[in-house]
Design a protein around this motif. Structure first.
Motif, PDB file in Angstrom:
ATOM      1  N   ASN A  45     -13.199   8.658  67.430  1.00 30.24           N
ATOM      2  CA  ASN A  45     -12.566   8.782  66.121  1.00 30.24           C
ATOM      3  C   ASN A  45     -13.339   7.954  65.104  1.00 30.24           C
ATOM      4  OD1 ASN A  45      -9.967  10.447  66.257  1.00 30.24           O
ATOM      5  ND2 ASN A  45      -9.827   9.187  68.092  1.00 30.24           N
ATOM      6  N   ASN A  46     -12.882   7.918  63.866  1.00 22.91           N
ATOM      7  CA  ASN A  46     -13.586   7.228  62.779  1.00 22.91           C
ATOM      8  C   ASN A  46     -12.816   6.026  62.260  1.00 22.91           C
ATOM      9  OD1 ASN A  46     -15.647   9.200  62.747  1.00 22.91           O
ATOM     10  ND2 ASN A  46     -14.365  10.555  61.531  1.00 22.91           N
ATOM     11  N   GLU A  56     -11.785  12.322  70.081  1.00 25.36           N
ATOM     12  CA  GLU A  56     -12.709  13.178  69.342  1.00 25.36           C
ATOM     13  C   GLU A  56     -12.043  13.923  68.182  1.00 25.36           C
ATOM     14  OE1 GLU A  56     -15.608  15.254  71.774  1.00 25.36           O
ATOM     15  OE2 GLU A  56     -14.932  14.070  73.481  1.00 25.36           O
ATOM     16  N   ASN A  57     -11.342  13.162  67.377  1.00 22.67           N
ATOM     17  CA  ASN A  57     -10.763  13.669  66.140  1.00 22.67           C
ATOM     18  C   ASN A  57     -11.420  12.924  64.983  1.00 22.67           C
ATOM     19  OD1 ASN A  57      -8.577  15.639  66.906  1.00 22.67           O
ATOM     20  ND2 ASN A  57      -8.003  13.917  68.201  1.00 22.67           N
ATOM     21  N   GLN A  58     -10.769  12.853  63.846  1.00 19.68           N
ATOM     22  CA  GLN A  58     -11.293  12.122  62.695  1.00 19.68           C
ATOM     23  C   GLN A  58     -10.297  11.082  62.207  1.00 19.68           C
ATOM     24  OE1 GLN A  58     -12.634  14.938  59.738  1.00 19.68           O
ATOM     25  NE2 GLN A  58     -13.955  15.979  61.181  1.00 19.68           N
ATOM     26  N   THR A  87      -8.653   7.682  61.177  1.00 16.52           N
ATOM     27  CA  THR A  87      -9.194   6.453  60.603  1.00 16.52           C
ATOM     28  C   THR A  87      -8.267   5.263  60.819  1.00 16.52           C
ATOM     29  OG1 THR A  87      -8.240   6.992  58.456  1.00 16.52           O
ATOM     30  CG2 THR A  87     -10.525   7.660  58.843  1.00 16.52           C
ATOM     31  N   LYS A 101      -6.980  14.120  61.128  1.00 15.90           N
ATOM     32  CA  LYS A 101      -7.318  12.979  60.280  1.00 15.90           C
ATOM     33  C   LYS A 101      -6.206  11.946  60.220  1.00 15.90           C
ATOM     34  CE  LYS A 101     -10.525  15.515  57.401  1.00 15.90           C
ATOM     35  NZ  LYS A 101     -10.895  15.949  56.065  1.00 15.90           N
ATOM     36  N   LYS A 160     -10.269  17.019  69.930  1.00 19.81           N
ATOM     37  CA  LYS A 160     -11.235  17.888  69.245  1.00 19.81           C
ATOM     38  C   LYS A 160     -10.575  18.837  68.242  1.00 19.81           C
ATOM     39  CE  LYS A 160     -14.378  17.717  73.147  1.00 19.81           C
ATOM     40  NZ  LYS A 160     -15.130  18.459  74.135  1.00 19.81           N
ATOM     41  N   GLN A 172     -10.108  17.761  64.832  1.00 19.23           N
ATOM     42  CA  GLN A 172     -10.436  17.231  63.509  1.00 19.23           C
ATOM     43  C   GLN A 172      -9.214  16.613  62.830  1.00 19.23           C
ATOM     44  OE1 GLN A 172     -12.557  20.229  61.294  1.00 19.23           O
ATOM     45  NE2 GLN A 172     -14.242  20.241  62.731  1.00 19.23           N
TER      46      GLN A 172
END
Length: 75
Positions: free
Chosen positions: A58-59, A35-37, A39, A18, A14, A16
């Motif tokens: 994540n994304n 729960e980060n971002q 890729t 990237k 958590k 963020q």
């Protein structure tokens, strides 16, 4: 640092986050990056003791790289 030889657990959640470039961590057993971002992620091959990897929330734009999957397959 180029290497973290004694680290056994790394938990970053958590935040963020990237992107992450992981150093050599030969004793790492647990890597939690939920729960980060993120890729994309490529794990260094110098983590022979890794048995737990959690990347939920994540994304990721594509499946994990084959090198990452191969690292975990035989554990």
């Amino acid at each position: 640092p180029k290497e973290l030889p004694s680290l056994e657990e790394l938990i970053i959640t958590k935040t963020q986050l990237k992107t992450i470039i992981l150093p050599d961590m030969p004793n790492l057993k647990k890597l939690i990056l939920t729960e980060n971002q993120l890729t994309d992620i490529v794990l260094p091959s110098t983590m022979p003791k890794l048995t737990e990897l959690d990347l939920r929330g994540n994304n990721f734009k594509r499946p994990l790289a084959p090198s990452t999957c191969a690292l975990l397959r035989d554990r």
